[in-house]
Design a protein around this motif. Structure first.
Motif, PDB file in Angstrom:
ATOM      1  N   GLY A 170       6.212   0.601   4.635  1.00  0.00           N
ATOM      2  CA  GLY A 170       7.475  -0.116   4.504  1.00  0.00           C
ATOM      3  C   GLY A 170       7.792  -1.007   5.679  1.00  0.00           C
ATOM      4  O   GLY A 170       8.964  -1.271   5.955  1.00  0.00           O
ATOM      5  N   GLY A 171       6.759  -1.493   6.382  1.00  0.00           N
ATOM      6  CA  GLY A 171       7.003  -2.359   7.532  1.00  0.00           C
ATOM      7  C   GLY A 171       7.329  -3.771   7.110  1.00  0.00           C
ATOM      8  O   GLY A 171       8.419  -4.062   6.608  1.00  0.00           O
ATOM      9  N   ILE A 172       6.400  -4.692   7.259  1.00  0.00           N
ATOM     10  CA  ILE A 172       6.606  -6.087   6.879  1.00  0.00           C
ATOM     11  C   ILE A 172       5.915  -6.385   5.557  1.00  0.00           C
ATOM     12  O   ILE A 172       6.529  -6.866   4.604  1.00  0.00           O
ATOM     13  CB  ILE A 172       6.104  -7.027   7.988  1.00  0.00           C
ATOM     14  N   ALA A 173       4.620  -6.064   5.472  1.00  0.00           N
ATOM     15  CA  ALA A 173       3.858  -6.380   4.263  1.00  0.00           C
ATOM     16  C   ALA A 173       4.373  -5.628   3.042  1.00  0.00           C
ATOM     17  O   ALA A 173       4.362  -6.173   1.927  1.00  0.00           O
ATOM     18  CB  ALA A 173       2.379  -6.066   4.488  1.00  0.00           C
ATOM     19  N   GLY A 174       4.832  -4.389   3.226  1.00  0.00           N
ATOM     20  CA  GLY A 174       5.237  -3.569   2.084  1.00  0.00           C
ATOM     21  C   GLY A 174       6.370  -4.146   1.256  1.00  0.00           C
ATOM     22  O   GLY A 174       6.220  -4.379   0.044  1.00  0.00           O
ATOM     23  N   PRO A 175       7.538  -4.394   1.861  1.00  0.00           N
ATOM     24  CA  PRO A 175       8.642  -4.957   1.081  1.00  0.00           C
ATOM     25  C   PRO A 175       8.335  -6.336   0.501  1.00  0.00           C
ATOM     26  O   PRO A 175       8.748  -6.632  -0.624  1.00  0.00           O
ATOM     27  CB  PRO A 175       9.796  -5.026   2.096  1.00  0.00           C
ATOM     28  N   VAL A 176       7.604  -7.180   1.251  1.00  0.00           N
ATOM     29  CA  VAL A 176       7.269  -8.506   0.716  1.00  0.00           C
ATOM     30  C   VAL A 176       6.334  -8.373  -0.479  1.00  0.00           C
ATOM     31  O   VAL A 176       6.484  -9.066  -1.488  1.00  0.00           O
ATOM     32  CB  VAL A 176       6.644  -9.401   1.804  1.00  0.00           C
ATOM     33  N   THR A 177       5.375  -7.460  -0.391  1.00  0.00           N
ATOM     34  CA  THR A 177       4.478  -7.225  -1.519  1.00  0.00           C
ATOM     35  C   THR A 177       5.257  -6.758  -2.737  1.00  0.00           C
ATOM     36  O   THR A 177       5.034  -7.236  -3.864  1.00  0.00           O
ATOM     37  CB  THR A 177       3.404  -6.189  -1.146  1.00  0.00           C
ATOM     38  N   ALA A 178       6.182  -5.830  -2.533  1.00  0.00           N
ATOM     39  CA  ALA A 178       6.971  -5.318  -3.659  1.00  0.00           C
ATOM     40  C   ALA A 178       7.819  -6.423  -4.282  1.00  0.00           C
ATOM     41  O   ALA A 178       7.941  -6.498  -5.512  1.00  0.00           O
ATOM     42  CB  ALA A 178       7.851  -4.169  -3.193  1.00  0.00           C
ATOM     43  N   LEU A 179       8.405  -7.273  -3.449  1.00  0.00           N
ATOM     44  CA  LEU A 179       9.192  -8.394  -3.976  1.00  0.00           C
ATOM     45  C   LEU A 179       8.315  -9.352  -4.780  1.00  0.00           C
ATOM     46  O   LEU A 179       8.702  -9.820  -5.855  1.00  0.00           O
ATOM     47  CB  LEU A 179       9.855  -9.148  -2.821  1.00  0.00           C
ATOM     48  N   ALA A 180       7.129  -9.663  -4.245  1.00  0.00           N
ATOM     49  CA  ALA A 180       6.235 -10.574  -4.945  1.00  0.00           C
ATOM     50  C   ALA A 180       5.745  -9.970  -6.258  1.00  0.00           C
ATOM     51  O   ALA A 180       5.685 -10.661  -7.288  1.00  0.00           O
ATOM     52  CB  ALA A 180       5.047 -10.921  -4.042  1.00  0.00           C
TER      53      ALA A 180
END
Length: 388
Positions: free
Chosen positions: A12-22
């Motif tokens: 849930g750092g940087i890549a995690g939330p952006v991946t989930a949004l995408a």
């Protein structure tokens, strides 16, 4: 393997939330699992910058405004030597968003809050342990004994990724760049810094800095060292002792000497070893795939870690949206991303050598167009179909 409809995102750092949004924008329901309790993410890490290409990638998933709200615009770059003499200047490309500087923890919170507001479920206190794949799904197991199942699992779990070791037990780990990283805040240093510009000053060693709105100067610097130390080992040394060491190293470095002399121990941030990921042979296996630092951490010398993570998240979602199976999507995603991230990672490795004092001679500064354009101008066209 059929079309992907659900995903587990580990980290849930940087890549995690952006991946989930995408993924959500691509029609895939994604849940993020973070090992830290929610409160423990506060104060994690030091400072970072999000470059124009990273902000552009966030725009594709509607997260750019949330991040720009917590970052300070620093579109300009000034290259200087240890005597404070300017060697090159760059004031950003017209039409591109400004680079934003911010605390890493602020970026974490902004992305997590935005993802949650958009309907992404973030599960905290869920330390990922292992995963089991079947022909139709993948099941994650967590340290508390709970499990979760979805069509795919995305490893966004950072430079010491557990998912990476499941994809390839022989995968390399992070490599030390020969420098310990520090940051801090100087008050009343007398160092001049134009608002909106980031300064990079090379001498016996390197220091970067920029002016904060409150009048302080935020700085980041490196301490060359042949033997790596863990972040825990660095943290055990008193801040005052680190400051003494840094002040001795930067005694002949005009801005560095002044900035360190006016930094109190409480304002020192001991980050730890500067690390990067060497080339990772396998980014995916079956229903599992890597994104962000788990696949391609370029070291902080690049100024691109967070931005590349955002780009990869968007490209992964596009591939899963347009291609018929996870295998086809993951293969296309890696082909799209690997050349770019490895080029930037190799460039950062060369910068690490300069910071560690191993490059020899004075650093050469190409024109801004050559230095920044291939990286900063990168744009992902969300609506363009991905072809197998």
């Amino acid at each position: 393997m059929g079309k992907v409809r659900t995903a587990l995102v580990i980290g849930g750092g940087i890549a995690g939330p952006v991946t989930a949004l995408a993924l959500r924008r691509a029609g895939i329901e994604a849940t993020v699992f973070e090992s830290h309790p929610v409160a423990a993410t506060d104060g994690v890490g030091a400072m970072l910058s999000l470059a124009p290409n990273g902000i552009d990638a966030l725009r594709a998933v509607g997260a750019d405004a949330a991040v720009e709200a917590v970052g300070q615009p620093v579109p300009g770059v000034v290259m200087a030597d240890g005597g404070g003499n300017r060697l090159a200047e760059f004031h950003g490309f017209p039409g591109l968003p400004a680079t934003r500087a911010m605390a890493r923890a602020d970026l974490f919170r902004a992305l997590a809050d935005h993802a949650s507001a958009e309907g992404v479920q973030l599960m905290y206190g869920k330390r990922f342990v292992t995963a089991h794949q079947s022909p139709d799904a993948v099941t994650a197991t967590f340290a508390d004994g709970s499990t979760a199942t979805a069509d795919i699992l995305v490893g966004a779990d950072g430079i010491r990724s557990t998912v990476r070791t499941l994809i390839d037990p022989h995968a390399p780990g992070p490599e030390y760049g020969g420098v310990l990283s520090f940051g801090g805040y100087a008050t009343g240093s007398g160092v001049e810094a134009e608002p909106g510009s980031m300064y990079f000053a090379f001498g016996r060693t390197f220091i970067g800095y920029w002016a904060l709105p409150d009048g302080r100067i935020a700085w980041f610097a490196g301490l060359p060292g042949a033997e790596p130390r863990t972040s825990a080992e660095v943290a055990r040394v008193p801040a005052a002792q680190w400051l003494d060491t840094l002040r001795e190293l930067y005694a002949g470095h005009t801005p560095g000497r002044s900035l360190l002399a006016h930094t109190a121990p409480d304002d020192l941030i001991a980050v730890g070893p500067m690390e990067r990921m060497p080339s990772v042979p396998h980014w995916h296996r079956g229903r599992m795939v890597l994104v962000g630092d788990a696949a391609h951490a370029p070291s902080s010398s690049s100024g691109q870690g967070a931005s590349l993570a955002a780009e990869s998240a968007v490209e992964l979602a596009r591939c899963l949206r347009d291609l018929p199976t996870p295998e086809a999507a993951f293969t296309a995603y890696e082909a799209l991303r690997r050349p770019r991230v490895e080029m930037i990672g190799d460039d950062a490795a060369a910068k690490n050598k300069a910071k560690a004092g191993h490059a020899g001679g004075k650093p050469a500064f190409p024109t801004p167009e050559r230095m920044f354009a291939p990286v900063h101008r990168h744009h992902i066209e969300w609506d363009e179909p991905v072809k197998d």
